[in-house]
Scaffold this motif. Structure first.
Motif, PDB file in Angstrom:
ATOM      1  N   ARG A   1     -29.041 -37.783 -21.265  1.00  0.00           N
ATOM      2  CA  ARG A   1     -29.633 -36.693 -22.048  1.00  0.00           C
ATOM      3  C   ARG A   1     -30.291 -35.674 -21.127  1.00  0.00           C
TER       4      ARG A   1
ATOM      5  N   SER B   1     -30.612 -42.648 -25.293  1.00  0.00           N
ATOM      6  CA  SER B   1     -31.120 -43.059 -26.595  1.00  0.00           C
ATOM      7  C   SER B   1     -29.984 -43.696 -27.371  1.00  0.00           C
TER       8      SER B   1
ATOM      9  N   SER C   1     -33.252 -44.379 -34.784  1.00  0.00           N
ATOM     10  CA  SER C   1     -32.916 -43.806 -33.482  1.00  0.00           C
ATOM     11  C   SER C   1     -34.141 -43.813 -32.572  1.00  0.00           C
ATOM     12  N   ASP C   2     -33.926 -44.176 -31.315  1.00  0.00           N
ATOM     13  CA  ASP C   2     -35.016 -44.277 -30.343  1.00  0.00           C
ATOM     14  C   ASP C   2     -34.499 -43.979 -28.945  1.00  0.00           C
ATOM     15  N   PHE C   3     -35.414 -43.507 -28.101  1.00  0.00           N
ATOM     16  CA  PHE C   3     -35.114 -43.404 -26.680  1.00  0.00           C
ATOM     17  C   PHE C   3     -35.190 -44.794 -26.054  1.00  0.00           C
ATOM     18  N   LYS C   4     -34.159 -45.160 -25.326  1.00  0.00           N
ATOM     19  CA  LYS C   4     -34.144 -46.443 -24.635  1.00  0.00           C
ATOM     20  C   LYS C   4     -34.782 -46.344 -23.252  1.00  0.00           C
TER      21      LYS C   4
ATOM     22  N   SER D   1     -40.447 -43.626 -21.791  1.00  0.00           N
ATOM     23  CA  SER D   1     -39.768 -43.541 -23.088  1.00  0.00           C
ATOM     24  C   SER D   1     -40.725 -43.764 -24.251  1.00  0.00           C
TER      25      SER D   1
ATOM     26  N   SER E   1     -39.740 -39.242 -28.737  1.00  0.00           N
ATOM     27  CA  SER E   1     -39.170 -39.514 -30.060  1.00  0.00           C
ATOM     28  C   SER E   1     -37.969 -38.609 -30.271  1.00  0.00           C
ATOM     29  N   ILE E   2     -37.050 -39.029 -31.131  1.00  0.00           N
ATOM     30  CA  ILE E   2     -35.904 -38.190 -31.487  1.00  0.00           C
ATOM     31  C   ILE E   2     -36.395 -37.096 -32.434  1.00  0.00           C
TER      32      ILE E   2
ATOM     33  N   GLU F   1     -39.529 -33.634 -28.653  1.00  0.00           N
ATOM     34  CA  GLU F   1     -39.209 -34.961 -28.146  1.00  0.00           C
ATOM     35  C   GLU F   1     -40.409 -35.628 -27.478  1.00  0.00           C
TER      36      GLU F   1
END
Length: 759
Positions: free
Chosen positions: A560, A584, A612-615, A631, A635-636, A675
């Motif tokens: 990303r 994510s 949905s989440d950032f990994k 992370s 947030s998305i 984000e």
């Protein structure tokens, strides 16, 4: 119900449009013929050929012109209410710039050089820039929303999905339609569309003209500049379109299209969520009111041409060539701090052009469908903005202080693609496709400080003369290229005529890019990749009176791109770095139902859920130089956890014509607007809409009364945050030295009346 020749609407509704109506297949005014009511077949072009919606193994929503007209839908952004897990909003400081997210994937920053995450298309022509992409619906046949990566057939920058705006084809008959609308806030719209056969069965001309006016929902409460229009969130737009269609032979069709849009709506002023610490202006009483020290004028000019040649080689094989050229120019005024002082003002210019060529071949066999093509894109995206920090400059003894950033991002892209769908048996089929894309990008960035207050052009404000020559140095002049292979694989099982299951893997990518705000040499960010898996069902039940389409999806969003704001001792430095920060993932479900309860009553529902989440988000500690994962602070954005739409459509026959009553309720769960460490969160809200549309018995007259946002909900669709939260619950001022926390809001309750006549 009755069915009329030349009628403007027959209650057409796609399964995927969450509260739309479907047409009832009935006998045409012949009481001796009895036909059970059923849902209408919906034709779409998601796979670049005409197919039934229920036969296409793609998760999508399709809304026809009649459906949108019957609901008073005026803008493409309103389509989000009917497509699960979809966000289509007008961006922050202007009426015409779009923010598009599908399944948590999109692009929020509209600065030149950045690439979209959701592709926008007009008649298969890609619209590269978000400026001017909030399209008013003029001479449209339908809008299709394709969810999930569309990298094989539609190419780069469709990693979230694609929005297709399909204009009406000509019938060859002489037609003329006039439509006028009046409404709240002094709304006055007029649309004129039609076509005429210049040579019978050979040459047709079509046209569309529109003028749309509306006062603002609020006003600019203060402005230091004289003779400024104080309307905020107003509308002043004209649009025109001309089409020529030449049937050279039974096998060769040539068409030419020209369109132009000019939007002179004012720049949008944001709502201060915190009182200014540098002025005595309080938080306004109304969310549509604002303050500004910039001119309130704004301008968006768009113009495009396209040429299409369709050649039928045989009953099975056809060729199509499409050429397009589009230009846009947009000078705009965005007051970030929204005060009457020049604390953080950003006048800007966007100047873009693009040219595309595409050759496509379709082959339909007894058991197969094959589509392939070659594509070429050449675009230039340029711009300039001035971050005017006059108050900060004066505080240190300067006449003013401006950080100027300008530059261009030139992109060339070539691609080859092919996709084959093959029936292994009467029940099983497979789909395999791939696209190879090669991107080349060149970028130049100028960035530096000017110790004065400067604007992009002379005359920007009365009496202003810009100094000659370039005011800031070139800090980045670089080029890069990337290539990508994006496949699609799918398996379909047709259990019976009314039930299909499908599963697919698809991949898409968003092009790499250079940082248009670079303060020095830095490498380009690499492309983003999205891998998506889907399992879906398309079905019709109860003798085709109930339609149920359900899809489960999972996606992995890698590399990303993100702008990191770097710490700096100098408050005037927009010190930002662009890079690939992490990844994510998302998992969810999308379900759409349409039920024809009686010949006169249609019920519908749609539901979208996404987790949905950032990994991983990797950054570098400026003190130690070591990488770390942050992370937990991400947030998305622009992605509610769930959305749903419930609706009803009822037809009433009378001696003076048919009345169609629509009611819908659309709900969006809470979502953040940024984000990283977002300070702007919109709580969940619902919007109720109602419409009553009348069609005359002779099919010439129609009228519609439309009420949108019936309960007058206030909801945020964009904003700016240039403050830092403190442990005591307060905020530390950001760039410019003020508490800049700004929100932009969706439309309030509106009531409008439309009257139309078709010759």
């Amino acid at each position: 119900m009755k069915r009329y020749t030349g009628r403007l609407s027959i209650l057409a509704m796609t399964i995927s449009a969450a509260l739309s109506s479907q047409s009832i297949i009935a006998a045409e005014n012949d009481n001796s013929v009895k036909v059970d009511p059923a849902l209408e077949r919906i034709e779409v072009t998601a796979r670049k050929s005409v197919e039934s919606l229920q036969e296409v193994p793609v998760t999508m929503t399709s809304l026809s012109a009649d459906e949108m007209s019957e609901r008073g839908i005026e803008l493409i952004t309103e389509v989000q209410q009917f497509s699960p897990n979809t966000t289509l909003q007008r961006s922050r400081g202007t009426n015409s710039t779009i923010t598009a997210f599908i399944r948590g994937v999109g692009q929020q920053d509209p600065l030149w050089g950045y690439e979209a995450g959701v592709g926008i298309y007009i008649d298969d022509v890609y619209i590269a820039r978000p400026q001017g992409a909030v399209l008013d619906l003029l001479d449209v046949e339908r809008v299709e929303v394709l969810r999930g990566p569309q990298g094989t057939l539609y190419g780069k920058n469709t990693i979230g999905g694609a929005i297709k705006y399909v204009t009406k084809e000509m019938s060859g008959d002489a037609e003329l339609k006039i439509q006028g609308t009046i409404g709240q806030y002094n709304q006055k719209d007029i649309k004129l569309t039609g076509q005429y056969p210049l040579i019978a069965d050979k040459l047709y001309i079509g046209f569309g003209l529109a003028n749309m006016q509306r006062d603002g929902f609020g006003e600019f409460l203060t402005s230091d500049l004289a003779n400024q229009d104080k309307e905020n969130y107003n509308k002043d737009l004209t649009a025109s379109r001309i089409s020529l269609e030449y049937h050279a032979s039974d096998d060769l069709l040539l068409s030419f299209n020209w369109d132009k849009t000019k939007d002179d709506s004012n720049a949008k002023g944001g709502y201060r969520l915190l009182p200014s610490i540098l002025t005595d202006a309080p938080v306004p009483d109304e969310v549509y009111d604002s303050y500004t020290s910039l001119p309130t004028w704004n301008e968006v000019e768009l113009e495009g041409i396209s040429f299409t040649a369709k050649w039928t080689l045989s009953d099975a094989t056809s060729l199509k060539y499409v050429f397009s050229k589009r230009d846009s120019y947009s000078p705009t005024n965005i007051d970030f701090d929204n005060t009457s002082l020049r604390i953080f003002d950003v006048p800007a210019i966007y100047d873009d052009n693009q040219r595309t060529h595409e050759i496509q071949m379709n082959v339909i066999g007894d058991r197969s469908k094959f589509v392939s093509g070659l594509y070429y894109y050449d675009g230039e995206s340029c711009g300039q903005f001035e971050a005017i920090l006059e108050v900060l400059g004066q505080s240190i003894g300067l006449p003013g202080l401006t950080r100027e950033v300008s530059g261009c991002s030139n992109s060339k892209s070539t691609a080859a693609y092919a996709q084959l769908s093959y029936d292994l048996s009467d029940k099983w089929s497979v789909t395999a496709g791939a696209r190879y894309t090669k991107d080349k990008k060149e970028a130049i960035v100028r960035n530096g400080l000017v110790f004065d207050t400067v604007y992009p052009e002379s005359g920007w404000i009365d009496g202003y003369v810009r100094p000659d020559g370039e005011l800031v140095p070139v800090v980045l002049d670089d080029r890069e290229q990337w290539s990508k292979f994006t496949p699609r694989l799918g398996v379909e099982y047709q259990a019976n005529d009314d039930l299909m299951f499908f599963t697919s893997f698809s991949q898409g990518f968003k092009s790499g890019t250079f940082n248009p705000r670079a303060t020095g040499p830095e490498p380009a960010a690499n492309p983003e990749d999205v891998d998506s898996f889907e399992i879906g069902m398309k079905s019709e039940w109860l003798e085709n009176r109930l339609r149920a389409n359900v899809t489960l999806f999972s996606l992995d969003h890698k590399d990303r791109q993100y702008i990191s704001v770097l710490p700096s001792a100098d408050a005037s430095v927009l010190n930002q770095r662009l890079g690939n920060i992490g990844s994510s993932d998302a998992n969810g479900i999308e379900a759409e139902f349409t039920y024809l309860a009686t010949p006169d009553l249609m019920l519908s529902a749609s539901f979208g859920y996404i987790d949905s989440d950032f990994k991983e988000v990797i950054d570098t500690d400026p003190d130690t130089g070591l990488p770390f994962d942050k992370s937990d602070t991400f947030s998305i954005s622009n992605t509610p956890e769930y959305t749903f739409n419930l609706g009803a459509n009822y037809t009433i026959e009378s001696s003076v014509g048919d009345f169609i009553v629509n009611a819908s309720y659309y709900y969006r769960d809470d979502y953040v607007l940024f984000e990283e460490n977002s300070l702007l969160t919109q709580e969940g809200y619902g919007i109720a809409n109602m419409s009553v549309v009348w069609y005359s018995d002779d099919g010439h007259w129609n009228a519609g009364l439309h009420v949108k946002n019936l309960t007058d909900e206030e909801y945020m669709i964009g904003g700016y945050q240039f403050v830092a939260p403190l442990d005591d619950g307060g905020y530390a001022p950001g760039l410019g030295g003020d508490n800049t926390l700004i929100g932009y809001f969706g439309d309030p309750r509106t009531v409008s009346l439309t009257l139309g006549y078709q010759f």
